[in-house]
Write a protein that holds these residues in place. Sequence first.
Motif, PDB file in Angstrom:
ATOM      1  N   UNK A 162       0.839  -1.202   0.000  1.00  0.00           N
ATOM      2  CA  UNK A 162       0.000   0.000   0.000  1.00  0.00           C
ATOM      3  C   UNK A 162       0.872   1.250   0.000  1.00  0.00           C
ATOM      4  N   UNK A 163       1.929   1.243   0.822  1.00  0.00           N
ATOM      5  CA  UNK A 163       2.823   2.399   0.922  1.00  0.00           C
ATOM      6  C   UNK A 163       3.484   2.686  -0.441  1.00  0.00           C
ATOM      7  N   UNK A 164       3.999   1.652  -1.084  1.00  0.00           N
ATOM      8  CA  UNK A 164       4.681   1.845  -2.361  1.00  0.00           C
ATOM      9  C   UNK A 164       3.695   2.187  -3.483  1.00  0.00           C
ATOM     10  N   UNK A 165       2.519   1.595  -3.442  1.00  0.00           N
ATOM     11  CA  UNK A 165       1.496   1.944  -4.431  1.00  0.00           C
ATOM     12  C   UNK A 165       1.160   3.420  -4.354  1.00  0.00           C
ATOM     13  N   UNK A 166       1.019   3.929  -3.143  1.00  0.00           N
ATOM     14  CA  UNK A 166       0.699   5.349  -2.967  1.00  0.00           C
ATOM     15  C   UNK A 166       1.805   6.223  -3.554  1.00  0.00           C
ATOM     16  N   UNK A 167       3.056   5.862  -3.288  1.00  0.00           N
ATOM     17  CA  UNK A 167       4.180   6.652  -3.821  1.00  0.00           C
ATOM     18  C   UNK A 167       4.188   6.631  -5.349  1.00  0.00           C
ATOM     19  N   UNK A 168       3.917   5.474  -5.927  1.00  0.00           N
ATOM     20  CA  UNK A 168       3.903   5.366  -7.387  1.00  0.00           C
ATOM     21  C   UNK A 168       2.709   6.090  -7.997  1.00  0.00           C
ATOM     22  N   UNK A 169       1.594   6.075  -7.300  1.00  0.00           N
ATOM     23  CA  UNK A 169       0.428   6.808  -7.797  1.00  0.00           C
ATOM     24  C   UNK A 169       0.677   8.309  -7.772  1.00  0.00           C
ATOM     25  N   UNK A 170       1.364   8.806  -6.749  1.00  0.00           N
ATOM     26  CA  UNK A 170       1.740  10.221  -6.724  1.00  0.00           C
ATOM     27  C   UNK A 170       2.657  10.546  -7.890  1.00  0.00           C
ATOM     28  N   UNK A 171       3.599   9.641  -8.168  1.00  0.00           N
ATOM     29  CA  UNK A 171       4.520   9.843  -9.281  1.00  0.00           C
ATOM     30  C   UNK A 171       3.769   9.904 -10.610  1.00  0.00           C
ATOM     31  N   UNK A 172       2.707   9.087 -10.743  1.00  0.00           N
ATOM     32  CA  UNK A 172       1.927   9.031 -11.980  1.00  0.00           C
ATOM     33  C   UNK A 172       0.898  10.151 -12.086  1.00  0.00           C
ATOM     34  N   UNK A 173       0.673  10.865 -10.980  1.00  0.00           N
ATOM     35  CA  UNK A 173      -0.321  11.930 -10.990  1.00  0.00           C
ATOM     36  C   UNK A 173      -1.745  11.412 -10.896  1.00  0.00           C
ATOM     37  N   UNK A 174      -1.896  10.214 -10.337  1.00  0.00           N
ATOM     38  CA  UNK A 174      -3.226   9.614 -10.207  1.00  0.00           C
ATOM     39  C   UNK A 174      -4.002  10.177  -9.035  1.00  0.00           C
ATOM     40  N   UNK A 175      -5.298   9.986  -9.069  1.00  0.00           N
ATOM     41  CA  UNK A 175      -6.190  10.495  -8.032  1.00  0.00           C
ATOM     42  C   UNK A 175      -6.466   9.439  -6.964  1.00  0.00           C
ATOM     43  N   UNK A 176      -6.896   9.915  -5.792  1.00  0.00           N
ATOM     44  CA  UNK A 176      -7.135   9.035  -4.644  1.00  0.00           C
ATOM     45  C   UNK A 176      -8.166   7.963  -4.960  1.00  0.00           C
ATOM     46  N   UNK A 177      -9.263   8.326  -5.630  1.00  0.00           N
ATOM     47  CA  UNK A 177     -10.305   7.346  -5.929  1.00  0.00           C
ATOM     48  C   UNK A 177      -9.780   6.229  -6.820  1.00  0.00           C
TER      49      UNK A 177
END
Length: 352
Positions: A237-252
Amino acid sequence: MEKRKITIIGAGMMGSALAFPAAENGHEVHIVGTCLDDEIIDGYLKTGKHEKFCRPFPENVSFHYFKEWEQVVEGSDFVIGGVSSFGVDWFLEEILTRLDPKIPVLSVTKGLRATDDGSLLSYPGYWMSELAKRGIVRDICAIGGPCTSYELVFMDPTEVGFCGKDNEALRMMKQAMQRPYYHISLTNDVIGLESAVALKNAYAMAVTLAVGLNIRWHGEEEPQHYNSQAGTFTQAVRETHALMLMQGGEFESECIGLGDLYVTIFSGRTRRCGVLMGKGLNYDQVTEALAGITLESLVITRIMGNAIRRKAELGLVDLRDFPLLMHIVDILDHGKSDSDIPWEAFTFEHLK
């Protein structure tokens, strides 16, 4: 509800499963096999059923060989692309370059493409970029979320997302596909949703690595231990969140991806890969043990790992922030089947 014509190209399990909600809404549904699907279409024509589905196809679903696709697709309200990630370029060359740009496309293909600078592109983004080079302008929508094909056919309540930039097309496709058991959110966050559901492949393998390690250490008869699975899940979960921030993805979109991670941990080919690696098998031994099964998750994980390494080389990320991803990539790339999970790398100190 307005009746529509829906053509599904690709007779894999998920493409075929989507015929059920569409047909149950009274639409005219056509499943067209790819050039590799002739035997599957033979079976559908003979039995009207997929061998792994609990129900036969509804009567308003028809089946076709690939050679018929251009005739079948005429007049379709939208096309569902049901190819695997190994068919991305085939789908581009054989379908998207020849399909009427006015017909919307909804893709079920999961994965990402890496560029030279380590950026990760969604498949819709890749397809649209390649089509634009040929003077073809179209939006491509996609499906993401925690949904196994056979449970969708079983009508187990399912929550997914449809993403794209064409709001009118998204709403039309949702209306056509939604059922009391198939619930659809809509988002313009294509890169976020597509990244989230691709990332889950690597992290589902990483979490189930702990299952295989438990078997290696204590034997097949020992009950599963959940502390280790929870520890790897937390780091995932921690790494997914970091990668999603890198990709510019949204929380939902991130939430949908974590739901997809959950379902993938508990079922399917990716779980089997992780368990086998945890038991000590290397990449070649895993592929041999699962011969005949499409192992998209292994390819997607390597693409992600190479992209993150490239970003680290450019000073854009720190590999120490992704110890779980890099551990699973090391197993795939270097056969480190006997190494334990890097537990201490998951710890942190946030003190004031």
